[in-house]
Design an enzyme around this catalytic site. Structure first.
Site, PDB file in Angstrom:
ATOM      1  N   ARG A 132      54.514  33.329  66.785  1.00 19.49           N
ATOM      2  CA  ARG A 132      55.208  34.286  65.918  1.00 19.49           C
ATOM      3  C   ARG A 132      56.236  33.547  65.068  1.00 19.49           C
ATOM      4  O   ARG A 132      57.441  33.588  65.326  1.00 19.49           O
ATOM      5  CB  ARG A 132      55.859  35.384  66.760  1.00 19.49           C
ATOM      6  CG  ARG A 132      54.863  36.315  67.466  1.00 19.49           C
ATOM      7  CD  ARG A 132      54.047  37.079  66.453  1.00 19.49           C
ATOM      8  NE  ARG A 132      53.069  37.974  67.048  1.00 19.49           N
ATOM      9  CZ  ARG A 132      53.298  39.256  67.327  1.00 19.49           C
ATOM     10  NH1 ARG A 132      54.481  39.779  67.091  1.00 19.49           N
ATOM     11  NH2 ARG A 132      52.355  40.004  67.838  1.00 19.49           N
ATOM     12  N   GLN A 137      52.508  34.315  59.629  1.00 26.52           N
ATOM     13  CA  GLN A 137      52.464  35.757  59.385  1.00 26.52           C
ATOM     14  C   GLN A 137      51.177  36.192  58.682  1.00 26.52           C
ATOM     15  O   GLN A 137      50.633  37.257  58.972  1.00 26.52           O
ATOM     16  CB  GLN A 137      53.677  36.190  58.557  1.00 26.52           C
ATOM     17  CG  GLN A 137      54.964  36.215  59.362  1.00 26.52           C
ATOM     18  CD  GLN A 137      56.155  36.684  58.544  1.00 26.52           C
ATOM     19  OE1 GLN A 137      56.054  36.856  57.335  1.00 26.52           O
ATOM     20  NE2 GLN A 137      57.285  36.884  59.187  1.00 26.52           N
ATOM     21  N   ASP A 140      48.373  36.697  61.218  1.00 25.86           N
ATOM     22  CA  ASP A 140      48.738  37.445  62.421  1.00 25.86           C
ATOM     23  C   ASP A 140      47.769  38.618  62.621  1.00 25.86           C
ATOM     24  O   ASP A 140      47.987  39.728  62.130  1.00 25.86           O
ATOM     25  CB  ASP A 140      50.178  37.949  62.296  1.00 25.86           C
ATOM     26  CG  ASP A 140      50.691  38.619  63.567  1.00 25.86           C
ATOM     27  OD1 ASP A 140      49.878  38.841  64.492  1.00 25.86           O
ATOM     28  OD2 ASP A 140      51.892  38.929  63.628  1.00 25.86           O
ATOM     29  N   SER A 143      49.142  41.904  64.426  1.00 28.38           N
ATOM     30  CA  SER A 143      49.895  42.830  63.593  1.00 28.38           C
ATOM     31  C   SER A 143      49.005  43.580  62.614  1.00 28.38           C
ATOM     32  O   SER A 143      49.140  44.793  62.435  1.00 28.38           O
ATOM     33  CB  SER A 143      50.992  42.074  62.826  1.00 28.38           C
ATOM     34  OG  SER A 143      51.977  41.598  63.712  1.00 28.38           O
ATOM     35  N   TYR A 242      57.010  41.001  72.082  1.00 27.16           N
ATOM     36  CA  TYR A 242      56.510  41.885  73.122  1.00 27.16           C
ATOM     37  C   TYR A 242      57.604  42.186  74.136  1.00 27.16           C
ATOM     38  O   TYR A 242      58.493  41.369  74.387  1.00 27.16           O
ATOM     39  CB  TYR A 242      55.336  41.234  73.875  1.00 27.16           C
ATOM     40  CG  TYR A 242      54.096  41.083  73.050  1.00 27.16           C
ATOM     41  CD1 TYR A 242      53.222  42.152  72.876  1.00 27.16           C
ATOM     42  CD2 TYR A 242      53.803  39.884  72.429  1.00 27.16           C
ATOM     43  CE1 TYR A 242      52.079  42.019  72.117  1.00 27.16           C
ATOM     44  CE2 TYR A 242      52.656  39.739  71.666  1.00 27.16           C
ATOM     45  CZ  TYR A 242      51.803  40.815  71.508  1.00 27.16           C
ATOM     46  OH  TYR A 242      50.674  40.668  70.756  1.00 27.16           O
TER      47      TYR A 242
END
Length: 384
Positions: A132, A137, A140, A143, A242
């Site tokens: 992360r 990003q 990802d 997500s 998380y």
């Protein structure tokens, strides 16, 4: 001409097989990403019908520059790099070769499944293991898929709920707005809150991480806050976005507070997951019994045991007058958009394992590549 031929010989042959897991409608490439892969000097081979579940016909892939293979076996036989959505099933494992690279969402906590992939000798990357960090990003996958899953969970809840979401004032009287409780404020939970609010519901949400309160309130929802001790505040910070599993005392306080909200809720959407662990129980059977007849629980953690013990994976059941939805693949229910986002995630990862000429070049000094590598040379690189 010779120059062009040499460039083509240096490129990767990328294979996109159809997904074989029951109910999986997504595909690992789209005409948009195929066009970009071809522009980057790669050859793309697509199994016939691979995009059918996402409303992407073979002709669209061909127009983007892909070659339509004769079968799945043809894809595996000719491709150097295999792009997948889900882990290969038994028949596919038999087609994987030692000199191939496999990239997909391989379930990095599935020891047995990863061991089976390792035995093929193929080099395997699990994109959900990407760190992360800001540079990761764009790839990802957790997500991108959870975002769509959270949206679809609310739409599914609305479909099973026998009333409308918004308040409605008519000459015949006023209809009250539906009350929605979202449990777990990760990517899926935040999208569920936003979607329920857009539909006109009154929304409350809870999460063990206190920093999510601001996010919840920014979306116009009310945060159900469980008071934390100093020790619990540290534990509640979680890792990698998380939540961690909290202690028994916290769970009791949370259950008591949430139980009061659930009594008046029309819809409950649970999204709480702990990586590599069974999903925590958030809604007990006793809580379900207190809910109004016709209420709906959408348990997005059903694949990992469920946040409610009454949930049945891949089933919609009615217990104590409450409808419990246990779908385990919400992104596949919006396959066109889910495939589009996932294919872009894959495209960005492929850029990390290819050089400027389009040749395979696995750089283990790249922290994203190293984090995603699960198997190589017949051995597991990381223990699940």
């Amino acid at each position: 001409m010779a120059e062009k031929k040499n460039a083509r010989e240096k490129s990767m042959n990328i294979g996109v097989p159809a997904e074989t897991r029951p109910g999986e409608t997504r595909v690992a490439a789209t005409p948009e990403t195929v066009k970009k892969l071809v522009a980057a000097k790669h050859s793309v081979l697509v199994q016939p019908g691979a995009g059918a579940g996402a409303s992407l016909p073979d002709t669209d892939f061909q127009a983007a520059g892909a070659v339509i293979a004769t079968s799945a076996a043809d894809v595996y036989a000719r491709a150097e790099l295999i792009l997948k959505v889900r882990p290969p099933q038994s028949a596919e494992l038999g087609m994987l070769r030692r000199d191939q690279v496999l990239v997909g969402m391989l379930n990095r906590f599935d020891a047995e499944g990863l061991a089976a992939i390792a035995r093929t000798g193929a080099t395997a990357f699990a994109l959900e293991a990407a760190p992360r960090i800001s540079r990761a990003q764009s790839l990802d996958v957790l997500s991108s898929q959870a975002n769509l899953g959270g949206y679809k969970a609310v739409m599914v809840a609305a479909n099973h709920f026998g009333k409308i979401f918004p308040m409605l004032m008519t000459a015949a009287g006023t209809i009250k707005a539906a009350r929605v409780v979202v449990m777990g404020v990760g990517v899926a939970g935040l999208q569920a809150i936003a979607t329920a609010k857009r539909l006109g519901a009154v929304v409350e949400a809870t999460d063990v991480r206190p920093e999510t309160k601001e996010q919840v309130e920014s979306l116009g929802a009310k945060f159900i806050e469980v008071p934390l001790t100093d020790a619990e505040k540290e534990l509640a910070k979680g890792q990698g976005g998380y939540a961690r599993e909290m202690g028994e005392d916290y769970r009791k306080r949370q259950a008591a507070l949430v139980a009061e909200r659930i009594k008046t809720a029309d819809i409950v959407i649970t999204t709480a997951l702990i990586p590599g662990r069974r999903a925590p129980v958030l809604v007990s059977e006793d809580m379900v019994k207190t809910m109004k007849p016709g209420s709906v629980i959408v348990d997005m953690a059903a694949e990992q045991g469920g946040n409610c013990p009454l949930t049945e994976a891949d089933k919609v059941v009615v217990k104590h007058g409450v409808t419990l939805v246990g779908h385990t693949n919400f992104p596949a229910m919006v396959a066109a958009d889910a495939s589009a986002l996932y294919a872009r995630n894959l495209l960005d990862f492929v850029k990390l394992i290819a050089d400027k000429e389009g040749r395979l070049a696995i750089n283990m000094e790249d922290e994203i590549v190293a984090a995603c590598l699960m198997a190589r040379g017949g051995e597991l690189v990381k223990k699940p």
